[in-house]
Scaffold this active site. Sequence first.
Site, PDB file in Angstrom:
ATOM      1  NE  ARG A  87      -2.327   3.214   2.641  1.00 30.36           N
ATOM      2  CZ  ARG A  87      -2.048   4.311   3.332  1.00 30.36           C
ATOM      3  NH1 ARG A  87      -0.824   4.532   3.775  1.00 30.36           N
ATOM      4  NH2 ARG A  87      -2.990   5.181   3.603  1.00 30.36           N
ATOM      5  CG  LEU A  88       3.152   2.730  -3.282  1.00 33.43           C
ATOM      6  CD1 LEU A  88       2.790   1.252  -3.398  1.00 33.43           C
ATOM      7  CD2 LEU A  88       3.484   3.296  -4.653  1.00 33.43           C
ATOM      8  CG  ASP A  89       1.509   7.369   3.417  1.00 28.43           C
ATOM      9  OD1 ASP A  89       0.394   7.322   3.942  1.00 28.43           O
ATOM     10  OD2 ASP A  89       2.286   8.337   3.530  1.00 28.43           O
ATOM     11  CD  GLU A 121      -3.262   8.013   2.277  1.00 30.44           C
ATOM     12  OE1 GLU A 121      -3.993   8.595   3.089  1.00 30.44           O
ATOM     13  OE2 GLU A 121      -2.039   7.846   2.456  1.00 30.44           O
ATOM     14  CG  HIS A 148     -13.620   6.987   6.570  1.00 27.13           C
ATOM     15  ND1 HIS A 148     -13.483   8.315   6.937  1.00 27.13           N
ATOM     16  CD2 HIS A 148     -13.672   6.283   7.727  1.00 27.13           C
ATOM     17  CE1 HIS A 148     -13.454   8.407   8.245  1.00 27.13           C
ATOM     18  NE2 HIS A 148     -13.558   7.180   8.753  1.00 27.13           N
TER      19      HIS A 148
END
Length: 599
Positions: free
Chosen positions: A254-256, A289, A311
């Site tokens: 998962r790339l921030d 992300e 969200h």
Amino acid sequence: MSTFTPTYGATAQPDGTTQFRFWAPNATQVDVVIDDGAPAAMTREPNGDFVAQATCGAGARYRFRIDGDVAVPDPASRLQDGDVHDASLVTAPDAFAWQHADWRGRPFEETVLYELHPGLCGGFNGIAKRLPDLAALGVTAVELMPIADFPGARNWGYDGVLPYAPDTAYGTPDDLKRMIDTAHGLGLMVFLDVVYNHFGPDGNYLNAYARDFFTEDTQTPWGPAIDFRKTPVRTFFAENALYWLSEYRFDGLRLDAVHAIAEPEWLPEMAAFVRSHIGEDRQVHLVLENDDNIASHMENGFDAQWNDDAHHVVHHLLTGETNAYYIDYADAPAEKLARVLGEGFVFQGEPSKMRKGEPRGTPSHRLRPTAFVLFLQNHDQIGNRAMGERLISLAPPDHEALHAAVAMQLLCPHIPLIFMGEERGVETPFLYFTSHTDAELVKAVREGRRREFAGLHEFEDEAAQAKIPDPNESSTYERSRDDDAAGAPDASTWLDLYRHLLGLRRTRIAPHLAGATSLGAQVLGSHAVSARWLLGDGSTLAIFTNLGTETVTGEKLSDDYDAEAEVLFESRAGADAALRSVQLPAGTTVALLRAPSAP
């Protein structure tokens, strides 16, 4: 099992020597100092690389001395002899004996992510102990918050400064490999959160020898942007992604916050590089992300994006909060939830209040449903609150609407993510924590945290701000543990709900997500929507959800209702009967599954 060898760092050779390669374009002379011995001169190459070969092997301690002055750890260190300011260690990447070397991964459509903080789970060995229960629950992928070496023993991981070195606060490299191996033996994938948009402030020595690593042209929240126009920089990070997937056999990354990467064209380049080297015999997954909502990335090497839009609108519907970024979701929230379920992103080019009217996002309706990771909570959305409250403490106390939201999340075709403890109804906070030793940095982090929330009504005065937990206090970290919820009165109720829903997802939905497409969504009421999807086997999934406190009544309810469909799930007894009477009770989700039409 052979592994990929990155360009930079220390590489042990079969003949008992080690090759060192170090990019220092702003240095005139670089020496490698091994086991505190005499400095050995390195040879400079035209691109600013310095190389040397020395007689030493795994376990040797080393630093690079810059221009006869400061000695620094290796920015591509595979392991530190202590913490970020200490010497680096030569490692033997092929020494671990994998027990499940034939593991090839799982299709992305089967992914159910479980995000966790490694330290709060007891390190790599502690995570391994949790894996059987997670597998039994129905989780298929564990996602670790960043483990790249950071200062101190307590940190979220986004202050990392040595991207290739797993932090020893969590265990040894073999402990990490053993945990991943154990997961694979249980049929679980393991994802890793990686940070390629900045370095932390403590232990980052790059400006001493590689100022060219950064560009003053573009500023980020952390300072000058990393300069991905430079070939060594692109290589450093692309190879880092491959390194975690190869040497440690992670199944996904998962790339921030990639919106903070100033050269976004590097992203598909990196994805292509990784996939070309991994080969077709393994299934690896890349997730982003990206606050900019750029849909094209999911058509160029990336499997999915964390969907903050989803969200934010669900959080607003459940809590009524409109502060900060929730202001963008306060108007017509049911329409926005319908857009999430039907098209993915809420913002697909529309103006954003948080961006002062500037447009945000690109059209996402053409993307597959599994291109979106749907979460009700994650580390950011809890920990970036001043007091770290979880959703269970903010939603209506009868939990019916929260149960309905969980059902919608876990049964819709988007990829679900569960944050640690959520499945047990944990109420303990998840706070922001650090363990810096520099007094000025400790003060800056504490005061910056208080300033961040000073604009909120409840933290307007200094007395209220002083109640915000100090990130550097050990008690802040200890308060974030979720262990005490294991025996909570409602824990079994929550576990039963998650186990049942994930069982339905595993047997009835996930096998048919390949090729699934949206059939649209519609608004039923102020807090209520319905959505339909055509699954890959030709069956139709319909979900009705009402996250409000009032029963919804109206003919629209009958538009998607199919009396001949199987009732897959109803969060409240009698909800299906109510739907047949054109009513959707408050705090309810109903899922219907219609078999494929006869040819």
